[in-house]
Scaffold this active site. Structure first.
Site, PDB file in Angstrom:
ATOM      1  N   HIS A  72      -4.574  30.920 -47.192  1.00 15.15           N
ATOM      2  CA  HIS A  72      -4.919  31.242 -45.796  1.00 15.15           C
ATOM      3  C   HIS A  72      -3.650  31.351 -44.974  1.00 15.15           C
ATOM      4  O   HIS A  72      -2.893  30.395 -44.903  1.00 15.15           O
ATOM      5  CB  HIS A  72      -5.787  30.124 -45.197  1.00 15.15           C
ATOM      6  CG  HIS A  72      -7.235  30.232 -45.579  1.00 15.15           C
ATOM      7  ND1 HIS A  72      -8.261  29.906 -44.723  1.00 15.15           N
ATOM      8  CD2 HIS A  72      -7.826  30.641 -46.714  1.00 15.15           C
ATOM      9  CE1 HIS A  72      -9.424  30.101 -45.331  1.00 15.15           C
ATOM     10  NE2 HIS A  72      -9.179  30.553 -46.548  1.00 15.15           N
ATOM     11  N   TYR A 205     -11.756  25.701 -35.823  1.00 12.03           N
ATOM     12  CA  TYR A 205     -11.842  24.388 -35.175  1.00 12.03           C
ATOM     13  C   TYR A 205     -12.379  24.631 -33.763  1.00 12.03           C
ATOM     14  O   TYR A 205     -11.727  25.323 -32.979  1.00 12.03           O
ATOM     15  CB  TYR A 205     -10.463  23.729 -35.089  1.00 12.03           C
ATOM     16  CG  TYR A 205      -9.897  23.291 -36.426  1.00 12.03           C
ATOM     17  CD1 TYR A 205      -9.264  24.194 -37.276  1.00 12.03           C
ATOM     18  CD2 TYR A 205      -9.983  21.956 -36.828  1.00 12.03           C
ATOM     19  CE1 TYR A 205      -8.737  23.783 -38.499  1.00 12.03           C
ATOM     20  CE2 TYR A 205      -9.454  21.536 -38.053  1.00 12.03           C
ATOM     21  CZ  TYR A 205      -8.837  22.468 -38.875  1.00 12.03           C
ATOM     22  OH  TYR A 205      -8.312  22.060 -40.086  1.00 12.03           O
ATOM     23  N   PRO A 297      -9.384  13.523 -39.665  1.00 10.01           N
ATOM     24  CA  PRO A 297      -9.284  14.740 -40.485  1.00 10.01           C
ATOM     25  C   PRO A 297      -8.973  16.024 -39.714  1.00 10.01           C
ATOM     26  O   PRO A 297      -8.800  17.075 -40.320  1.00 10.01           O
ATOM     27  CB  PRO A 297     -10.681  14.838 -41.124  1.00 10.01           C
ATOM     28  CG  PRO A 297     -11.579  14.076 -40.215  1.00 10.01           C
ATOM     29  CD  PRO A 297     -10.756  13.007 -39.588  1.00 10.01           C
ATOM     30  N   LYS A 301      -4.573  16.561 -42.742  1.00 14.88           N
ATOM     31  CA  LYS A 301      -3.315  15.967 -43.221  1.00 14.88           C
ATOM     32  C   LYS A 301      -3.484  14.831 -44.247  1.00 14.88           C
ATOM     33  O   LYS A 301      -2.509  14.443 -44.908  1.00 14.88           O
ATOM     34  CB  LYS A 301      -2.507  15.428 -42.024  1.00 14.88           C
ATOM     35  CG  LYS A 301      -1.964  16.514 -41.127  1.00 14.88           C
ATOM     36  CD  LYS A 301      -0.769  17.210 -41.763  1.00 14.88           C
ATOM     37  CE  LYS A 301      -0.448  18.539 -41.130  1.00 14.88           C
ATOM     38  NZ  LYS A 301      -0.843  19.710 -41.923  1.00 14.88           N
ATOM     39  N   TYR A 389       0.589  22.494 -38.824  1.00 13.05           N
ATOM     40  CA  TYR A 389      -0.560  22.725 -39.700  1.00 13.05           C
ATOM     41  C   TYR A 389      -0.120  23.093 -41.120  1.00 13.05           C
ATOM     42  O   TYR A 389      -0.698  22.621 -42.101  1.00 13.05           O
ATOM     43  CB  TYR A 389      -1.472  23.810 -39.108  1.00 13.05           C
ATOM     44  CG  TYR A 389      -2.851  23.813 -39.720  1.00 13.05           C
ATOM     45  CD1 TYR A 389      -3.829  22.927 -39.279  1.00 13.05           C
ATOM     46  CD2 TYR A 389      -3.174  24.679 -40.769  1.00 13.05           C
ATOM     47  CE1 TYR A 389      -5.092  22.893 -39.846  1.00 13.05           C
ATOM     48  CE2 TYR A 389      -4.431  24.655 -41.352  1.00 13.05           C
ATOM     49  CZ  TYR A 389      -5.386  23.761 -40.882  1.00 13.05           C
ATOM     50  OH  TYR A 389      -6.632  23.732 -41.469  1.00 13.05           O
TER      51      TYR A 389
HETATM   52  C1  PHB Z   1     -12.599  20.586 -45.334  1.00 12.12           C
HETATM   53  O1  PHB Z   1     -12.718  21.745 -45.752  1.00 12.12           O
HETATM   54  O2  PHB Z   1     -13.233  19.657 -45.851  1.00 12.12           O
HETATM   55  C2  PHB Z   1     -11.693  20.329 -44.187  1.00 12.12           C
HETATM   56  C3  PHB Z   1     -10.889  21.343 -43.713  1.00 12.12           C
HETATM   57  C4  PHB Z   1     -10.049  21.108 -42.642  1.00 12.12           C
HETATM   58  C5  PHB Z   1     -10.016  19.871 -42.042  1.00 12.12           C
HETATM   59  C6  PHB Z   1     -10.816  18.839 -42.526  1.00 12.12           C
HETATM   60  C7  PHB Z   1     -11.659  19.067 -43.601  1.00 12.12           C
HETATM   61  O3  PHB Z   1      -9.200  19.667 -40.968  1.00 12.12           O
END
Ligand code: PHB
Ligand code: APR
Length: 398
Positions: A72, A205, A297, A301, A389
């Site tokens: 990505h 997000y 989460p 990280k 990120y």
């Molecule tokens: C996930 O795909 O489980 C996932 C992706 C990004 C995050 C947290 C969890 O920030």
């Protein structure tokens, strides 16, 4: 039994460390409380930084990731009924992340360990490290544990505490020799896995008055979605229909309309926490990954920090066993913590900006809106998100 490095815990930290050491001819034994199947049944994170991808390659565990992983080079932020793309690659000189589930990383590491004949003892009880620190510099630690009702002893040179937040390693350090830093957030994430195509090509997000939401994925046919929920919520209270409805309400309208729904495969609720212990070592014990730190989460990280600790400990062990560089041992904790605190900051900041903290705090809500509007309309702001990120550079021991 005797080994050079005793590893407690067969999560990603323990397995990755074990594999890297194995390839350097450094003998190690992993002790895991649960069964292998249980470890693989846990659904966890899914975003790998370049540093972790490189480390998996060094461990020789990249074949399936290269076929099934999804590179990505962007990620999206949604708010005010719109989506803004963070061009990860464009803003960081070509860096990107790999979407590949932690469960799959773990599965690959287990298979690789089996292929090289590495020893992992599953379903062991009462793991207890001894003599981690003694007055004599030559004294070595040992671990006692029970397997099938019998007590065993594992002698070793060093212990890697890779046993997660609830493990025994951190608890083996005497009080007063470590300091804990913690922030517990007043909400959790309800996660859902489903065999439905992801709503978008990149992760989204989303900040919304009703609370945070995240659209993630595992493959072109499998999606992972999360919504912020109150800490007293129970999974049983969330039918699939209720989950999809709530998720849709938190996404921009066009995104909600494009969402393909279907039956869930898994649902679970996890609380959000920031936690760090200092120092991350005591005598001949080194804490690695979740045993030493937890991040909420929101910045993706957790797994990546575990990998950067492994990177540091692996290189340290190679120097110790191959070059006799025991002088570097006291450097482990500071080297790890430098990077950890920056990832803690980024995870806390993303969490603070995107979640609903209370019904009453209108001022905070406006601050979040202004911050999102600012960072997404400024190249400097977007670059800050992008470089954190994709992952800050690994620290070196020397
Ligand atoms: C996930 O795909 O489980 C996932 C992706 C990004 C995050 C947290 C969890 O920030
Ligand atoms: N004895 C033996 N094994 C133990 C003990 C114990 N006393 N306590 C815990 N364990 C095992 C757990 O069963 C688990 O398999 O240690 C392992 C720790 O694994 P994780 O919790 O996954 O921690 P870690 O390997 O550091 O992985 C980092 O990144 O995405 C995040 O939190 C997520 O799991 C993830 C982490």
């Amino acid at each position: 039994m005797k080994t050079q490095v005793a590893i407690i815990g067969a999560g990603p930290s323990g397995l990755l460390l074990g594999q890297l050491l194995q390839r350097q001819g450094i003998d190690n034994v992993i002790l895991e409380r649960k069964s292998g199947e249980y470890v693989l049944s846990r659904i966890r994170a899914g975003v790998l930084e370049q540093g972790m991808v490189d480390l998996l390659r060094e461990a020789g565990v990249d074949e399936r990731m290269d076929v099934e992983g999804l590179p990505h080079d962007g990620v999206e932020l949604a708010f005010d009924n719109r989506r803004v793309r963070v061009d990860l690659a464009g803003l960081t000189g070509g860096k990107s992340v790999m979407v590949y589930g932690q469960t799959e990383v773990t599965r690959d590491l287990m298979a690789a360990r089996e292929a090289v004949g590495g020893i992992t003892l599953y379903e062991v009880d009462n793991v207890q490290p001894h003599d981690l620190e003694t007055d004599s510099p030559d004294a070595k630690p040992y671990i006692t544990f029970e397997k099938d009702g019998e007590t065993h002893r594992l002698d070793c040179d060093y212990v890697a505490g890779c046993d997660g937040f609830h493990g025994v390693s951190r608890r083996s350090i005497p009080e007063g020799r470590i300091k804990e830093f913690e922030r517990v957030y007043p909400f959790g994430w309800l996660g859902m896995l489903s065999d439905t195509p992801p709503v978008a090509d990149e992760l989204i997000y989303a900040r919304h008055e009703r609370g945070f939401a995240l659209c993630s994925m595992r493959s072109a046919q499998r999606s992972r979605y999360y919504i912020q929920v109150a800490l007293d919520e129970k999974v049983e209270g969330w039918s699939d229909e209720r989950f999809w409805d709530e998720l849709k309400r938190r996404l921009p309208e066009e995104t909600a309309q494009a969402l393909v729904t279907g039956p869930s495969i898994e649902k679970s609720i996890a609380p959000l926490r920031s936690f760090v212990v200092e120092p991350m070592q005591y005598g001949r014990l080194f804490l690695v990954g979740d045993a030493a730190h937890i991040v909420p989460p929101t910045g993706a990280k957790g797994l990546n920090l575990a990998a950067s600790d492994v990177n540091t400990l692996y290189r340290l062990m190679v120097k110790v066993f191959k070059e006799g560089r025991t002088d570097l041992i006291p450097r482990y904790s500071d080297t790890c913590l430098k990077r950890i605190w920056k990832a803690e900051r980024f995870s806390w900041w993303m969490t603070s900006m995107l979640h609903k903290f209370s019904d009453e705090d209108d001022f905070n809500s406006r601050m979040q809106q202004a911050e999102l509007d600012y960072v997404t309309s400024s190249e400097a702001g977007l670059t800050t998100i992008a470089e954190n990120y994709v992952g800050l550079p690994y620290e070196s021991l020397e």
